[in-house]
Motif scaffolding. Structure first.
Motif, PDB file in Angstrom:
ATOM      1  N   SER A 184      -1.600  12.248 -45.150  1.00  0.00           N
ATOM      2  CA  SER A 184      -0.408  12.709 -45.861  1.00  0.00           C
ATOM      3  C   SER A 184       0.146  13.948 -45.179  1.00  0.00           C
ATOM      4  CB  SER A 184      -0.756  13.023 -47.319  1.00  0.00           C
ATOM      5  OG  SER A 184       0.310  13.669 -47.964  1.00  0.00           O
ATOM      6  N   TRP A 185       1.481  14.019 -45.070  1.00  0.00           N
ATOM      7  CA  TRP A 185       2.084  15.162 -44.374  1.00  0.00           C
ATOM      8  C   TRP A 185       1.823  16.476 -45.109  1.00  0.00           C
ATOM      9  CZ3 TRP A 185       5.940  18.320 -46.367  1.00  0.00           C
ATOM     10  CH2 TRP A 185       6.554  17.884 -47.540  1.00  0.00           C
TER      11      TRP A 185
ATOM     12  N   LEU B  80       5.612   8.194 -36.203  1.00  0.00           N
ATOM     13  CA  LEU B  80       5.376   7.966 -37.617  1.00  0.00           C
ATOM     14  C   LEU B  80       4.432   9.017 -38.177  1.00  0.00           C
ATOM     15  CD1 LEU B  80       6.006   5.062 -36.254  1.00  0.00           C
ATOM     16  CD2 LEU B  80       5.098   4.136 -38.365  1.00  0.00           C
ATOM     17  N   GLY B  81       4.907   9.740 -39.198  1.00  0.00           N
ATOM     18  CA  GLY B  81       4.035  10.637 -39.939  1.00  0.00           C
ATOM     19  C   GLY B  81       3.730  11.949 -39.263  1.00  0.00           C
ATOM     20  N   ASN B  82       4.516  12.391 -38.315  1.00  0.00           N
ATOM     21  CA  ASN B  82       4.247  13.673 -37.671  1.00  0.00           C
ATOM     22  C   ASN B  82       4.489  14.799 -38.677  1.00  0.00           C
ATOM     23  OD1 ASN B  82       3.895  15.823 -35.962  1.00  0.00           O
ATOM     24  ND2 ASN B  82       5.736  15.455 -34.752  1.00  0.00           N
TER      25      ASN B  82
ATOM     26  N   ARG C 269       9.907   7.962 -38.482  1.00  0.00           N
ATOM     27  CA  ARG C 269       9.645   7.617 -39.881  1.00  0.00           C
ATOM     28  C   ARG C 269       8.588   8.549 -40.474  1.00  0.00           C
ATOM     29  NH1 ARG C 269       8.239   1.515 -42.148  1.00  0.00           N
ATOM     30  NH2 ARG C 269       8.033   2.091 -44.341  1.00  0.00           N
ATOM     31  N   ASN C 270       8.829   8.951 -41.714  1.00  0.00           N
ATOM     32  CA  ASN C 270       7.865   9.766 -42.468  1.00  0.00           C
ATOM     33  C   ASN C 270       7.518  11.075 -41.752  1.00  0.00           C
ATOM     34  OD1 ASN C 270       7.668   7.938 -44.595  1.00  0.00           O
ATOM     35  ND2 ASN C 270       5.999   6.809 -43.643  1.00  0.00           N
ATOM     36  N   CYS C 271       8.479  11.651 -41.084  1.00  0.00           N
ATOM     37  CA  CYS C 271       8.298  12.975 -40.475  1.00  0.00           C
ATOM     38  C   CYS C 271       9.031  13.967 -41.373  1.00  0.00           C
ATOM     39  CB  CYS C 271       8.839  12.984 -39.048  1.00  0.00           C
ATOM     40  SG  CYS C 271       8.004  11.812 -37.943  1.00  0.00           S
TER      41      CYS C 271
ATOM     42  N   GLY D 234      16.544   6.570 -46.525  1.00  0.00           N
ATOM     43  CA  GLY D 234      15.674   7.498 -47.236  1.00  0.00           C
ATOM     44  C   GLY D 234      15.685   8.909 -46.684  1.00  0.00           C
ATOM     45  N   CYS D 235      16.877   9.436 -46.392  1.00  0.00           N
ATOM     46  CA  CYS D 235      17.019  10.822 -45.925  1.00  0.00           C
ATOM     47  C   CYS D 235      17.911  11.553 -46.926  1.00  0.00           C
ATOM     48  CB  CYS D 235      17.616  10.860 -44.522  1.00  0.00           C
ATOM     49  SG  CYS D 235      16.645   9.971 -43.282  1.00  0.00           S
TER      50      CYS D 235
END
Length: 365
Positions: free
Chosen positions: A78-79, A106-108, A129-131, A180-181
């Motif tokens: 999880s970020w 992804l996820g950084n 994505r998911n950053c 989703g932003c």
């Protein structure tokens, strides 16, 4: 990954490298730095668990892998639990060769994109994505080969930097997906020049999706958009801006959106009407979907101009169901030329009879 992997110096295909989690003994696993020895890798490589490199300095010379075509860098944790400085350093030290064609991040958990991005001059596909800590992204409109850009679920993203040169503005981009932003405001120029920004156009864009980006109020025009336009949970301002001819499009030989085939407008609560002036240009539109737009009370008479329209799908609109549901409806005269009309999953035949059709549905792309 098993020990000894780095000794396979002639290895060409390695689709996945898993960074070991902290509880696994280091004597039993291969370190990520062993990838440095695999200089002949080609095809696609996915590196996951990058958030597990606390006790080692990432020093993988990806620049010495000139035939590697696709790279995915993924953090699984999880970020909220990620280490900002560690994630930024890990990604910075994984700079690929300029020949790379595809990049997925992804996820950084870092705050900024790696500085080496501008060196990827042959990039065709980019997915971020998911950053969630990124507030802006580096200029990417000058990469001549970029055709596919997906930016998804980047919660803090406010803008994408652009150089703003009309002659080289995303010259090859065909697909743009913004998903989703919630804080995204737009493409921000280095200089505040709204007139110059209005002159910018996506010259080759064919497919555009804006979903769950409620604060995005404007975007450069896309005169060549010839496939699909999806607007979901978007702002009414964005809808009207897209369909309102700009200074540049008014002098264009090809009217904006005149090649568009599929249009879907969903879940835009404050949108009161379809922009009537913009409908005149939709001469090639074949499929139109309107759903969950409670402020739309009627269809404009300009619907008659949509002579190529083959399918009209209206959902969750009680007022429109009454106005479009049969030949006595107030809007029926505007849409009677459309062969296939579906209102709340009921197929409407042009002679006015209802026909339930469980198999009929609009393909959302």
């Amino acid at each position: 990954m098993p020990r000894g992997l780095g000794q396979l110096t002639s290895l060409q295909t390695l689709s996945l490298f898993v960074v070991a989690k902290g509880h696994i003994s280091s004597k039993d696993v291969e370190k990520i730095n062993e990838l440095n020895k695999l200089k002949n890798l080609r095809g696609r490589l996915e590196i996951i668990n990058l958030g597990c490199v606390d006790n080692e300095i990432v020093n993988v010379n990806m620049k010495e892998k000139p035939v590697l075509q696709s790279l995915e860098l993924r953090c699984e944790e999880s970020w909220e639990d990620s280490n900002v400085d560690r994630d930024e350093m890990a990604f910075q030290n994984l700079q690929p060769h300029p020949n790379l064609k595809e990049l997925r991040v992804l996820g950084n958990g870092g705050r900024r994109f790696p500085s080496w991005f501008s060196s990827l001059t042959n990039l065709v596909y980019l997915c971020i994505r998911n950053c969630n800590r990124y507030q802006h992204l580096p200029p990417m409109d000058q990469i001549p080969s970029l055709q596919y850009l997906h930016i998804r679920e980047v919660d803090d993203l406010e803008y994408i930097e652009i150089e703003g040169q009309a002659t080289s503005f995303f010259p090859s981009l065909r697909v743009l997906v913004l998903y989703g932003c919630p804080k995204l405001k737009g493409l921000q120029k280095k200089k505040d020049d709204s007139t110059a920004l209005e002159l910018l156009q996506f010259p080759c864009l064919s497919y555009f999706v804006c979903r769950d980006c409620p604060n995005l109020n404007s975007i450069p025009q896309f005169p060549s958009l010839d496939h699909s336009l999806y607007l979901h949970c978007a702002s009414p301002q964005l809808v009207h801006q897209i369909f309102t001819p700009s200074i540049s499009s008014s002098s264009s030989i090809i009217p904006p959106l005149s090649k568009l085939k599929i249009l879907q407008i969903t879940d835009i609560e404050e949108l009161e009407s379809l922009p009537p002036d913009g409908l005149w240009n939709l001469t090639c539109l074949q499929r139109l979907t309107i759903q969950i737009c409670p402020a739309i009370k009627c269809l404009p008479q300009e619907m008659r101009s949509l002579t190529s329209l083959r399918e009209l799908n209206i959902n969750d609109r009680p007022q429109l169901k009454e106005r479009c549901g049969n030949r006595k409806g107030a809007d029926w005269a505007f849409i009677s030329h459309i062969p296939n009309i579906e209102v709340d999953d009921q197929r409407i035949q042009r002679e006015g009879r209802y026909l339930l059709d469980d198999e009929a549905s609009i393909n959302e792309g």
